[in-house]
Every structure is written in C-alpha cells, then in structure tokens.
Design a protein around this motif. Structure first.
Motif, short mmCIF file in Angstrom:
data_model
loop_
_atom_site.label_atom_id
_atom_site.label_comp_id
_atom_site.label_asym_id
_atom_site.label_seq_id
_atom_site.Cartn_x
_atom_site.Cartn_y
_atom_site.Cartn_z
N THR A 74 27.96 45.55 46.43
CA THR A 74 29.17 45.70 47.19
C THR A 74 29.99 44.45 47.33
O THR A 74 29.25 44.30 47.85
N LEU A 75 31.62 45.36 48.00
CA LEU A 75 32.33 44.62 48.97
C LEU A 75 31.54 44.38 50.56
O LEU A 75 32.22 43.59 51.02
N THR A 76 30.41 45.42 50.96
CA THR A 76 29.72 45.10 52.18
C THR A 76 29.13 44.00 52.35
O THR A 76 28.59 43.58 51.65
N SER A 84 22.75 50.17 49.95
CA SER A 84 23.97 50.20 49.07
C SER A 84 24.12 50.24 47.84
O SER A 84 24.27 51.42 46.83
N SER A 88 23.99 53.51 45.74
CA SER A 88 25.21 53.02 44.61
C SER A 88 25.04 53.32 42.94
O SER A 88 25.58 54.05 42.41
N ARG A 143 36.07 37.46 50.99
CA ARG A 143 36.18 38.79 50.35
C ARG A 143 36.97 39.01 49.11
O ARG A 143 36.16 39.05 48.02
N GLN A 175 33.61 52.54 44.00
CA GLN A 175 33.65 50.67 44.92
C GLN A 175 35.83 50.50 45.58
O GLN A 175 35.95 49.84 45.92
N ASP A 177 38.01 52.07 45.98
CA ASP A 177 38.99 51.99 47.67
C ASP A 177 38.47 50.84 48.29
O ASP A 177 39.72 50.25 48.70
N GLN A 178 37.13 50.98 48.24
CA GLN A 178 36.68 49.07 49.05
C GLN A 178 38.28 47.94 48.43
O GLN A 178 38.47 46.72 49.11
N LEU A 181 41.50 48.41 49.13
CA LEU A 181 41.39 47.89 50.73
C LEU A 181 40.76 46.77 50.84
O LEU A 181 42.02 45.70 51.72
N SER A 182 39.96 45.98 50.49
CA SER A 182 39.67 44.32 50.84
C SER A 182 41.94 43.61 49.84
O SER A 182 41.60 42.52 50.46
N GLN A 185 44.30 44.26 52.19
CA GLN A 185 44.19 43.12 53.39
C GLN A 185 44.12 41.76 52.82
O GLN A 185 44.70 41.50 53.95
#
Ligand SMILES: Nc1nc2c(ncn2[C@@H]2O[C@H](COP(=O)(O)OP(=O)(O)OP(=O)(O)O)[C@@H](O)[C@H]2O)c(=O)[nH]1
Length: 566
Positions: A74-76, A84, A88, A143, A175, A177-178, A181-182, A185
């Motif tokens: 994941t991107l976390t 996750s 997932s 990221r 994923q 949305d994340q 978001l990345s 950002q």
C-alpha cells in the motif's frame, strides 16, 4: 584608459555570460515538466478510478481461476503493510466479486495500469538536472516511487492473467483515493518548490542583472569619457592641423617669394655677368662640373655647358705646365690673381686670369674670371720693343744692348764659348752734320745700321749705343773672325753711298775697335771698355780701320781714301 575599457568589457562579457547561464537555467522546462507530469498522473489516476468503478467484462469463473492473490503493498508506510495487505486482500477479494458484478473491463484496467507504470517508472519522472524540484523534494520523490511500485505490481499481476483483474480492481479502488492524494500532494509540493526555485533564481538573476548593469554602465561611462577625450583631442588636432596648415602656407609663400627672388637675383647676376666685360665661370674643384659659365667665357674657350659638362681648371690653359702651376697655387693659397695666359681652344689671345677657391653646396669650387689682355700685351710688346729700339736706326738701343748683351756674356762665360765685341764709330760725323745737315746725318746713321744688319749675322746683337756709335756683340766668334767681320764692315761702308746730297752721293768711313771676351770672368762693361780703347786707338791711328785689342798681329789696314764730301 584603453586598459580600463578592456577590463570592463571582459567583466561585462563574463557577467553577461553568467546571466545568460542563469536565464537558461531559469528557463529550463524541468519544473513545468514535473508539474505536467503530476497533472498527467492525476488525470490517469482519475481515469483509473473511473475504470475500476466500471463493471468487469470478464466472468467470475475466470476471476476464480486466478491464482491466489499476492500481498499487495500500500501507499502507507511499510510497518503497517502486512495488516493493510491482508485487509486490502480481503477487501479486494470482496471487491473483486462485487466488481465482477459491476463489470470492470480487465483490458481497460491493464491499459490504465500500464499507462500509470509508464508515468511512474523512474525514467518518466526523473528530472533532467540536479536543479529539478523532484530532486530537491526527496519525500515526494519517495512517495511517487512507492506509488510506482504499487502500480507496477498490479500491472504485473494483470500481465500474468486477467483473472487477477477483479482482485486488482478491488485493490485499486481501495488505494485510489490514497494514490490521488499522493499525486495531489506531490503536485502541490512540486508547485511550491517550483515557485521557491523560480523566486530564488529570479532574485539571483536580478543580482546578476544589477552587476551586469553596473558593469555596462561603467563601460558606457568610460566609453563616453573616451569619446569625449577623443573628440577633444580631435578638435585639438584639428586646430593644430589648421595652425600647421596656416604656417605651412605662410612658409610656402615665403619659400616661393625667396625662390622667386633668388631666381630673379640669379637671372640678374647672370645678366650682369653676361654683360660684364669679364669672363666668369664656376667649376667644380673635384669633378670640374660647370656650375656657371657666362657667354664671354664660352666664346673664349669655344664651347658651352651644353657641349661640355665638365671643365677642369688646369685644362683651360694652353700650356699644360702653366695650368698645373696655376691649379697648384690656387690649392695652396686659395686665390691666384692676374696670371697672364693663353687658353686652349680656338682663341690664341692672351687673358689675365684670376681664380678663387670657394665652397659651393658643401663642395669646393673654382671661381675663375678673366679678361682679354691681347691688346695690352701687344701694346706692351710694342712699348717694350720701342723701349729697346733705337728709333732712328731701328737697332737695339743702348739699354737693350746692355740687357741682352749682359745675358749673352754671362751665357758665353758659363759655357766658355768664344765671344767678341765690335765697337764702331762714324768718322768725322760732326762734319757731316755740319755740312749736310742733321737729316743727312740721320740718313747716314740709318744706312750704316742697315749695312751692319746686312754684313753681320742674325745671331749677332747690334745696337746703336751713342750718337754715332754702334756695338755688335758676336757670339761664338773668336778674335780673328771678329776682326775679319769688322774689316768687311769697314770696307763695305767705305764703298757704300751713305747719303744723297745735292752735291752727289756721300761716302763715309768708320773706325772699329775689336775685343774678345777673355776667360777671366770679364763683364760686358769691361769688354766694352776694352773695345773702346781699341776704337780710340783706331781713331788715333787715322780712322777708317780696325784695331783689335789686344792688337792683332795682322798688319794695319791701308789708310782709306778720304770721303769726297767730308
Ligand atoms: N745727325 C745726327 N747727328 C748726331 C746724332 N747723334 C750725335 N750726333 C752728332 O754727332 C757728332 C759727333 O761728333 P764728335 O763726337 O765730335 O765726333 P766726330 O765728329 O765724328 O769725330 P770723330 O769721332 O773723332 O771722328 C756731334 O756733332 C753730334 O751732334 C744723331 O742722332 N743724328
């Protein structure tokens, strides 16, 4: 000044280059490229969202036949990866089932994922230089790397088989949305970093422009100063040139005036010299070059400078020794006055020639002037002849006799040559004068002189030394030949008609005294004294005879007949 200009020009060129470099760096498109890259990434993520939101075209069976799903990152951060992942995975599985139900197209999903892979692979987002914002933002870069890894993993699973599509779609949905978001950002951070980067470069560029402006301004100031100075110098040079031109014109005018005056003076001098009775020439001492020669001189030597360019002084003279002597004296004393000479050439006249050594144009020259003295010489010769000649008889007079006779005696004595002297006196000449007049007496004198010239030799010196007295100096003549000559004279005069008178021809006699030059250094006076004594003796002994001193052994001449009218 020139050094300053060069220094400033070099500095300005360096500053310009530096500024251009900065401008080029500022204008490089890396920043925009990264931003546009992020924008594209956002768009693709949006498309991916739409793709995974659409129902799958594949059958569930196919989806079931897919291998067991691998744990998906994941991107976390990685610490929560396992949790996750499991979450997932379960989510994906359920999602896959529902997605299959909703109908997501696997091919479309694979395409979207491949596009994202291409956008997120390291080379796609790699900045072109170290100034790129992505390099300056390591967090963002990491990221995006993680996002790329995730997408690559999904894409790999789909490449393995479309059965994984539902699972992948479920994971994507989980994923997305994340991921967006990345991307948002990253876009924001890139934008902010780019703005800061641009601001820093603008400030730097402003400083460089300021420096460049100062340098260019300084250069312009120096150039202006140079131009002002050049202008001032040009004006000064112009004024100097005008002044020089004025001076030059004045000088030229003066030179022309002086040249004209000199030419006029020269022409006048030439005219004067041509009109002068003198003959003038100016000859080079070394090369004999004719610097000047007036017409009279040309006429004298029979040529001119057109015919002859050179004329040596010594060659002017008819007699080479005289020319050499004249030139030598001129060199020695610097001047020679009134030498009497004959010039070579057509003319045989006499000239009185003078010369002076002068300096002409740094070289020695002979200034020669002369004038004709032919008439003078002729008159002088006539006067000399008159002074030496007895006007009545035409014979040498007493003075000439003593002059010439003394030289002859000296010559004879030196070389011990014989010489004799006859001293003659007309007998009873006073009576002739008294009876027949002085004119007749003069005629008798002339006649006897004529007879003397006839009987004696040309080499003999015959002179009338007194009223009715004659002398004859006989060179190369001993006593006896002299006596014989005297005897011949006595006889011829006795027989000659000396003067025509009303009463008839007049005869006369002479008495002669003869003396010979002795070897004991006699002078002419002594010789004459000796002859005079002999003459006295002849007179004493009855006249009309010859008496030799010392008396010759020869018998005395028989007494002459008494002249008719004497
Ligand atoms: N006609 C003429 N007579 C001259 C000239 N010179 C001298 N007499 C004269 O000559 C004469 C010379 O005379 P004397 O000296 O006595 O000599 P003389 O009569 O010849 O006698 P003796 O010599 O002794 O024979 C003088 O009367 C002079 O005047 C002359 O040039 N022309």
């Amino acid at each position: 000044m020139l050094g300053t200009v060069l220094l400033l020009a070099v500095a300005a060129a360096c500053a310009l280059w530096w500024t251009l470099h900065q401008v080029r760096a500022l204008a490089q498109p890396d920043q925009d490229h990264d931003i546009w890259h992020m924008v594209n990434l956002q768009r693709e993520l949006q498309k991916l969202r739409q793709t995974v939101a659409a129902p799958l075209a594949m059958t569930v069976g196919v989806a079931d036949a897919s291998p067991t799903p691998t744990p998906t990152p994941t991107l976390t951060p990685s610490t929560s990866t396992s949790t996750s992942t499991s979450t997932s995975t379960s989510t994906s599985t359920s999602t896959s089932t529902s997605t299959s139900a909703s109908g997501t197209d696997p091919a479309d999903l694979a395409l979207r994922l491949e596009v994202l892979v291409s956008l997120l692979k390291p080379s796609a987002g790699t900045p072109r230089n170290d100034l790129s914002p992505l390099v300056m933002l390591p967090g963002t870069h990491e990221r995006l790397s993680r996002l790329g890894d995730l997408v690559l993993q999904w894409a790999d699973r789909l490449r393995a088989g479309s059965a994984a599509a539902p699972m992948v779609a479920a994971e994507v949905r989980a994923q997305i949305d994340q991921m967006q978001l990345s991307a948002d950002q990253a876009l924001l951070e890139l934008h902010l970093a780019g703005t800061e980067y641009a601001d820093a470069h603008r400030i730097e560029l402003r400083h460089r422009f300021a420096l460049l402006s100062w340098l260019l301004g300084g250069l312009v100031l120096v150039m202006v100063a140079m131009i002002v100075r050049l202008y001032a110098e040009a004006r000064h040079s112009q004024r100097l040139a005008q002044h020089l031109g004025l001076l030059n014109r004045r000088l030229e005018s003066r030179v022309q005036r002086r040249t004209r005056q000199l030419a006029e003076g020269k022409a006048l001098l030439g005219f004067i010299l041509d009109a002068s009775p003198s003959e003038v020439a100016l000859l080079g001492a070394q090369d004999g070059r004719i610097h000047f020669i007036n017409q009279r001189f040309q006429d004298r030597i029979g040529t001119g400078p057109e015919a002859v360019r050179q004329l040596a002084l010594r060659e002017l003279f008819q007699a080479p020794p005289q020319g050499e002597h004249f030139a030598r004296e001129l060199e020695q004393f610097g001047r020679v006055d009134a030498a009497e000479a004959r010039f070579s050439g057509r003319s045989q006249d006499w000239v009185s020639v003078s010369a002076q050594l002068i300096e002409l144009e740094g070289e020695l020259a002979h200034l020669v002037w002369c004038y004709d003295i032919t008439t003078h010489k002729q008159l002088e010769a006539r006067l000399r002849a008159l002074a030496a000649t007895d006007a009545l008889s035409g014979l040498d007079n007493r003075r000439a006799f003593f002059d010439k006779g003394a030289r002859m005696v000296e010559q004879a004595r030196r070389y011990r040559h014989p010489m004799s002297l006859l001293m003659l006196d007309i007998d009873h000449f006073k009576r002739i004068n008294d009876r027949h007049g002085h004119a007749c007496g003069d005629e008798v004198i002339r006649r006897i002189a004529q007879l003397l010239r006839t009987v004696l030799r040309d080499a003999d010196l015959i002179a009338r030394v007194g009223g009715e007295e004659f002398c004859a100096l006989l060179p190369e003549t001993g006593l006896e030949p002299a006596r014989e000559a005297a005897q011949r004279l006595v006889e011829q005069i006795r027989q000659a008609e000396l003067c025509a008178t009303p009463q008839g021809p007049l005869n006369g006699t002479i008495s002669v005294g003869v003396a010979q030059l002795s070897d004991e250094g006699q002078t002419l006076d002594q010789l004459m004294q000796q002859a005079d004594e002999a003459l006295y003796q002849a007179k004493s002994e009855g006249r009309d005879r010859v008496v030799v001193s010392p008396p010759s052994p020869a018998p005395p001449i028989s007494p002459p007949p008494v002249p008719q009218h004497v």
